[in-house]
Design a protein around this motif. Structure first.
Motif, PDB file in Angstrom:
ATOM      1  N   UNK A 118    -130.266 101.476   9.813  1.00 12.42           N
ATOM      2  CA  UNK A 118    -130.894 102.786   9.693  1.00 12.42           C
ATOM      3  C   UNK A 118    -132.246 102.642   9.003  1.00 12.42           C
ATOM      4  N   UNK A 123    -135.007 105.145   6.800  1.00 19.18           N
ATOM      5  CA  UNK A 123    -135.383 106.444   6.232  1.00 19.18           C
ATOM      6  C   UNK A 123    -136.816 106.420   5.736  1.00 19.18           C
ATOM      7  N   UNK A 154    -126.801 102.556  16.789  1.00 14.04           N
ATOM      8  CA  UNK A 154    -125.351 102.435  16.811  1.00 14.04           C
ATOM      9  C   UNK A 154    -124.956 101.551  17.990  1.00 14.04           C
ATOM     10  N   UNK A 192    -126.961 102.614  21.204  1.00 12.97           N
ATOM     11  CA  UNK A 192    -127.543 103.949  21.142  1.00 12.97           C
ATOM     12  C   UNK A 192    -128.536 104.034  19.993  1.00 12.97           C
ATOM     13  N   UNK A 198    -122.385 101.879  13.092  1.00 13.18           N
ATOM     14  CA  UNK A 198    -123.782 101.854  12.696  1.00 13.18           C
ATOM     15  C   UNK A 198    -124.252 100.421  12.531  1.00 13.18           C
ATOM     16  N   UNK A 218    -135.403 110.178  10.408  1.00 13.83           N
ATOM     17  CA  UNK A 218    -134.306 109.292  10.054  1.00 13.83           C
ATOM     18  C   UNK A 218    -133.887 108.640  11.368  1.00 13.83           C
ATOM     19  N   UNK A 225    -128.798 111.645  19.980  1.00 12.17           N
ATOM     20  CA  UNK A 225    -128.627 110.302  20.519  1.00 12.17           C
ATOM     21  C   UNK A 225    -129.427 110.113  21.801  1.00 12.17           C
ATOM     22  N   UNK A 283    -127.694 114.768  14.389  1.00 17.21           N
ATOM     23  CA  UNK A 283    -128.143 113.507  14.960  1.00 17.21           C
ATOM     24  C   UNK A 283    -128.246 113.650  16.468  1.00 17.21           C
ATOM     25  N   UNK A 295    -131.670 105.601  13.586  1.00 14.01           N
ATOM     26  CA  UNK A 295    -130.439 104.820  13.549  1.00 14.01           C
ATOM     27  C   UNK A 295    -130.275 104.053  14.860  1.00 14.01           C
TER      28      UNK A 295
END
Lengths: 114, 114
Positions: free
Chosen positions: B49, B51, B36, B90, B46, B32, B104, B102, B34
């Motif tokens: 994303x 998936x 940010x 990030x 956010x 997953x 980072x 999560x 992401x």
């Protein structure tokens, strides 16, 4: 989505004292997270707080230093105990948005320890 | 162990120019992923994303990112940068390790010059 508020937004504290940071969410959530962001650094997960159970701490963080409460599905507190200047950071609360695993973050609490 | 690498600590682009921020991840399963953004004095938001499914994902504020499994990358792009895009970005990977958490990356600071 979720709207998160944190109190205080910032504080200056003396070494050896403790500060409790509050995190309030506008909806019920299962998982809440506390992060630390040291100056110029990325986010480091301190612990995961699920309602009704003890918080789960990441390596390098202990309950005696960072006790967490999670009394209900919309609220959590993080206490930074016996503070030293090394604890000067931004502390961020976040929640997970349902099954999507994305997180919503509070505005953060900027802590300075002198 | 899961990890995220953002090789560029900071990037400077001219307003109106295109942007690409690099992100490489390490994760044994389908990740997953992401992105940010943290604007000065604000919390994290956010952008987008990934998936599963289409490897090119669209986000807010005109950003997009492409997942490339063969390269373990998830680079963020924007065709034309605005001065308001100046912020810290990030990349993050979601991992199931005794619960979902999560991780980072270190972040890339974007400077936009007129």
């Amino acid at each position: 989505s979720a709207v998160i508020s944190q109190k205080p937004s910032r504080d200056i504290c003396q070494r050896g004292t403790s500060l409790t940071i509050q995190c309030q969410v506008d909806s019920q959530v299962t998982m809440m997270f506390w992060y630390r962001q040291q100056p110029g650094q990325s986010l480091t997960l301190i612990a995961t707080a699920n309602q009704g159970s003890e918080a789960t701490y990441e390596s390098g963080f202990v309950i005696d230093k960072f006790p967490i409460s999670r009394p209900n599905l919309t609220f959590s507190t993080l206490t930074v105990s016996n503070m030293s200047p090394e604890d000067s950071s931004i502390y961020l609360c976040s929640v997970e948005a349902g099954r999507s695993y994305e997180q919503y973050f509070g505005p953060g609490t900027r802590l300075t320890v002198t | 162990a899961q990890s995220v690498t953002q090789p560029d600590i900071h990037i400077t682009v001219s307003e109106g120019a295109s942007l690409e921020l690099r992100c490489n991840y390490s994760y044994g399963a389908t990740p997953y992923l992401f992105w940010y953004v943290q604007s000065p004095g604000q919390g994290l938001q956010l952008l987008l994303k990934y998936f599963s499914g289409d490897t090119l994902v669209q986000g807010i504020k005109g950003f997009e990112a492409e997942f490339k499994r063969s390269q373990s990358s998830f680079n963020l792009r924007k065709p034309s940068v605005h001065w308001s895009d100046a912020a810290e970005y990030f990349c993050a990977v979601g991992a199931h390790t005794g619960g979902f958490k999560t991780i980072f990356g270190a972040g890339t600071r974007l400077f936009v010059k007129a």
